[in-house]
Design a protein around this motif. Structure first.
Motif, PDB file in Angstrom:
ATOM      1  N   THR A  44     -19.621  16.762 -47.223  1.00  0.00           N
ATOM      2  CA  THR A  44     -18.929  15.481 -47.278  1.00  0.00           C
ATOM      3  C   THR A  44     -19.417  14.682 -48.472  1.00  0.00           C
ATOM      4  N   ILE A  45     -18.471  14.122 -49.227  1.00  0.00           N
ATOM      5  CA  ILE A  45     -18.792  13.216 -50.330  1.00  0.00           C
ATOM      6  C   ILE A  45     -18.131  11.881 -50.016  1.00  0.00           C
ATOM      7  N   VAL A  46     -18.882  10.798 -50.162  1.00  0.00           N
ATOM      8  CA  VAL A  46     -18.346   9.455 -49.959  1.00  0.00           C
ATOM      9  C   VAL A  46     -18.426   8.723 -51.286  1.00  0.00           C
ATOM     10  N   LEU A  47     -17.287   8.236 -51.754  1.00  0.00           N
ATOM     11  CA  LEU A  47     -17.218   7.469 -52.994  1.00  0.00           C
ATOM     12  C   LEU A  47     -17.002   6.002 -52.645  1.00  0.00           C
ATOM     13  N   SER A  48     -17.599   5.107 -53.435  1.00  0.00           N
ATOM     14  CA  SER A  48     -17.466   3.679 -53.162  1.00  0.00           C
ATOM     15  C   SER A  48     -17.509   2.888 -54.461  1.00  0.00           C
ATOM     16  N   GLU A  49     -16.907   1.722 -54.406  1.00  0.00           N
ATOM     17  CA  GLU A  49     -16.939   0.817 -55.555  1.00  0.00           C
ATOM     18  C   GLU A  49     -18.252   0.044 -55.623  1.00  0.00           C
ATOM     19  N   GLY A  50     -18.846  -0.241 -54.453  1.00  0.00           N
ATOM     20  CA  GLY A  50     -20.092  -1.006 -54.414  1.00  0.00           C
ATOM     21  C   GLY A  50     -21.217  -0.215 -53.780  1.00  0.00           C
ATOM     22  N   PRO A  51     -22.463  -0.612 -54.034  1.00  0.00           N
ATOM     23  CA  PRO A  51     -23.609   0.126 -53.502  1.00  0.00           C
ATOM     24  C   PRO A  51     -23.783   0.009 -51.998  1.00  0.00           C
ATOM     25  N   ASP A  52     -23.128  -0.972 -51.379  1.00  0.00           N
ATOM     26  CA  ASP A  52     -23.256  -1.132 -49.935  1.00  0.00           C
ATOM     27  C   ASP A  52     -22.172  -0.377 -49.162  1.00  0.00           C
ATOM     28  N   PHE A  53     -21.297   0.341 -49.868  1.00  0.00           N
ATOM     29  CA  PHE A  53     -20.244   1.147 -49.264  1.00  0.00           C
ATOM     30  C   PHE A  53     -19.373   0.329 -48.315  1.00  0.00           C
ATOM     31  N   SER A  54     -19.026  -0.887 -48.726  1.00  0.00           N
ATOM     32  CA  SER A  54     -18.188  -1.735 -47.881  1.00  0.00           C
ATOM     33  C   SER A  54     -16.785  -1.933 -48.463  1.00  0.00           C
ATOM     34  N   THR A  55     -16.567  -1.579 -49.743  1.00  0.00           N
ATOM     35  CA  THR A  55     -15.257  -1.762 -50.355  1.00  0.00           C
ATOM     36  C   THR A  55     -14.821  -0.495 -51.068  1.00  0.00           C
ATOM     37  N   ASN A  56     -13.534  -0.261 -51.039  1.00  0.00           N
ATOM     38  CA  ASN A  56     -12.913   0.850 -51.757  1.00  0.00           C
ATOM     39  C   ASN A  56     -13.646   2.167 -51.487  1.00  0.00           C
ATOM     40  N   ILE A  57     -13.586   2.613 -50.243  1.00  0.00           N
ATOM     41  CA  ILE A  57     -14.310   3.813 -49.816  1.00  0.00           C
ATOM     42  C   ILE A  57     -13.341   4.992 -49.731  1.00  0.00           C
TER      43      ILE A  57
END
Length: 95
Positions: A44-57
């Motif tokens: 599994t790979i999780v991509l995110s816009e922010g380091p807290d993984f709260s937006t654009n996941i």
């Protein structure tokens, strides 16, 4: 297991990523991912816009040949410039 082999992702929308290895990688440096022989064998790979993984996941279930997953990680780090960070506690992306 059928997989969608024609996936296109615009990596410019993301700055951070995290990953979990599947059950078949017993010597992984990451303790995340599927560690159960009765589940599907994917990483599994999780991509995110922010380091807290709260937006654009974006959560990707990846099934590659042995050795190809590390090439993918190196590609995300070096040419693309995504930063590896720990999403632990940010939404339960890994089991």
């Amino acid at each position: 297991m059928p997989w969608n082999k024609d996936v296109h992702i615009d990596l410019k929308n993301f700055k951070y990523f995290d990953y979990g290895r599947g059950f078949y990688n017993l010597v992984s440096e990451r303790e995340k991912g599927f560690m159960n022989l009765l589940r599907y064998p994917y990483d599994t790979i999780v991509l995110s816009e922010g380091p807290d993984f709260s937006t654009n996941i974006l959560i990707l279930k990846v099934n590659l040949r042995l050795g190809q997953f590390n090439k993918l990680l190196n590609y995300l780090k070096t040419p693309v410039g995504l930063k590896l960070t720990d999403s632990n506690g940010s939404g339960g992306y890994f089991w």
